[in-house]
Design a protein around this motif. Structure first.
Motif, short mmCIF file in Angstrom:
data_model
loop_
_atom_site.label_atom_id
_atom_site.label_comp_id
_atom_site.label_asym_id
_atom_site.label_seq_id
_atom_site.Cartn_x
_atom_site.Cartn_y
_atom_site.Cartn_z
N TYR A 209 0.90 -1.28 0.24
CA TYR A 209 0.05 -0.01 -0.04
C TYR A 209 0.96 1.23 -0.03
CZ TYR A 209 -4.23 -2.68 0.68
OH TYR A 209 -5.33 -3.61 0.76
N ASP B 99 -9.58 2.02 5.88
CA ASP B 99 -8.77 0.83 6.23
C ASP B 99 -10.01 -0.22 7.05
OD1 ASP B 99 -9.11 1.90 8.82
OD2 ASP B 99 -7.03 2.23 9.00
N GLU C 263 -10.44 -4.50 0.44
CA GLU C 263 -8.93 -4.04 0.32
C GLU C 263 -8.47 -4.84 -1.05
OE1 GLU C 263 -6.83 -6.33 3.35
OE2 GLU C 263 -8.65 -6.43 4.29
N THR D 120 -7.03 -7.46 -2.75
CA THR D 120 -7.25 -9.02 -2.51
C THR D 120 -7.14 -9.68 -3.98
OG1 THR D 120 -9.58 -9.19 -3.03
CG2 THR D 120 -9.10 -8.88 -0.62
N ARG E 24 -4.32 3.22 2.10
CA ARG E 24 -5.52 3.14 3.10
C ARG E 24 -5.16 4.13 4.10
NH1 ARG E 24 -5.53 -2.99 5.14
NH2 ARG E 24 -7.81 -2.70 5.26
#
Length: 230
Positions: free
Chosen positions: A68, A113, A118, A120, A138
Motif C-alpha cells: 500500500y 482501512d 481491500e 485481494t 489506506r
C-alpha cells in the motif's frame, strides 16, 4: 499473496512486487510473456485449489503482500488526481475503479482501512492487474484525508446523483480528489460535508444512478478532458 488470471499475473511480473512462484497449465505456460519465467506446470484442479477459484485462466502466482502507498505522498504529486472511495465493499467495483484510474493516469486511489474492500486476489483480477502499477493507499478516516487534501491545495469533489452542480461545471485544474460512495448508500454525511462541492452526472433513463465503477469512469474521463483542454 496469490494472484490469478493472465492479466493480473503478467502485470505482477512487470510491476513492483516480487513474484516468488508461478504455476501454469501447459497451454498458458507457452504464452510469450511467460518465456524465461520459472514455471511449475500443473493441472486445472491444482490451479483451482491454489487460486480458490476456477477463474484462474490457466496461471497463478505467489507474490509479496500488496504494498500500500502513503496517502500523504499522493498529495505531494504535482496537480494530483486522486480517487477516494467511501466504504466501497465490493471487490469487483474496487478493481474496476482501479483499472479505470490507472488507464486514465490518476495519481492513486485512497480507501478506508475499515468497512471497505481491500486489495485481494479478486481485486487484482477485477483490475486486470492495474493495482500492480497504480498506488493504492489506506486511511483511517476518509473525511480527515479530505481535510488534508484541501490543506495541500486540492479541490475535493464528491459524486452525488442528487447534487445541484453538473459534473462538467468545475474546471478541475490543479489538485483534485474525486470522491465516490458505495452503490445504494452513496457518500456518508461527514465525507460529503468534507467535499468542496458535490457533482452529478445526468440521469436520462429510468434508473436513479450508475454503478460506482461506471460513475468513476465517466467522471475521471470528464476530468481528464477538462484538464487537457485547460
Amino acid at each position: 499473496m496469490i494472484v490469478y488470471g493472465r492479466n493480473p499475473v503478467r502485470e505482477a511480473l512487470r510491476g513492483r512486487r516480487v513474484v516468488h512462484q508461478v504455476w501454469a497449465m501447459p497451454r498458458a505456460a507457452a504464452l510469450e510473456w511467460l518465456h524465461g519465467v520459472d514455471i511449475e506446470r500443473v493441472d486445472d484442479d491444482a490451479l483451482t485449489a491454489r487460486a480458490a477459484t476456477s477463474e484462474h485462466q490457466g496461471v497463478v502466482a505467489r507474490t509479496d503482500a500488496y504494498p500500500y502507498a502513503d496517502a500523504a505522498a499522493l498529495l505531494r504529486a504535482a496537480d494530483p488526481l486522486v480517487v477516494a472511495l467511501d466504504q466501497v465493499t465490493d471487490p469487483h467495483n474496487l478493481g474496476a475503479v482501479c483499472r479505470t484510474a490507472e488507464v486514465a493516469g490518476a495519481t492513486g486511489v485512497v480507501i478506508p482501512d475499515r468497512r471497505a474492500a481491500e486489495v485481494t486476489p479478486a481485486v487484482c483480477k477485477a483490475s486486470a492487474g492495474a493495482v500492480e502499477h497504480l498506488p493504492v493507499a489506506r486511511v483511517r478516516n476518509l473525511a480527515d484525508f479530505l481535510a488534508d487534501a484541501k490543506g495541500a491545495g486540492c479541490w475535493c469533489y464528491g459524486a452525488d446523483a442528487a447534487a445541484s452542480t453538473p459534473f462538467d461545471r468545475p474546471d478541475y485544474r490543479g489538485g483534485v480528489v474525486l470522491v465516490l460512495g458505495a452503490e445504494g448508500r452513496g457518500l456518508r454525511p461527514r465525507v460529503a460535508g468534507a467535499c468542496d462541492d458535490l457533482v452529478a452526472l445526468p440521469v436520462r433513463g429510468h434508473l436513479e444512478s450508475l454503478n460506482v465503477s461506471a460513475a468513476a469512469a465517466a467522471l475521471l474521463y470528464a476530468i481528464l478532458q477538462r484538464r487537457e483542454r485547460a
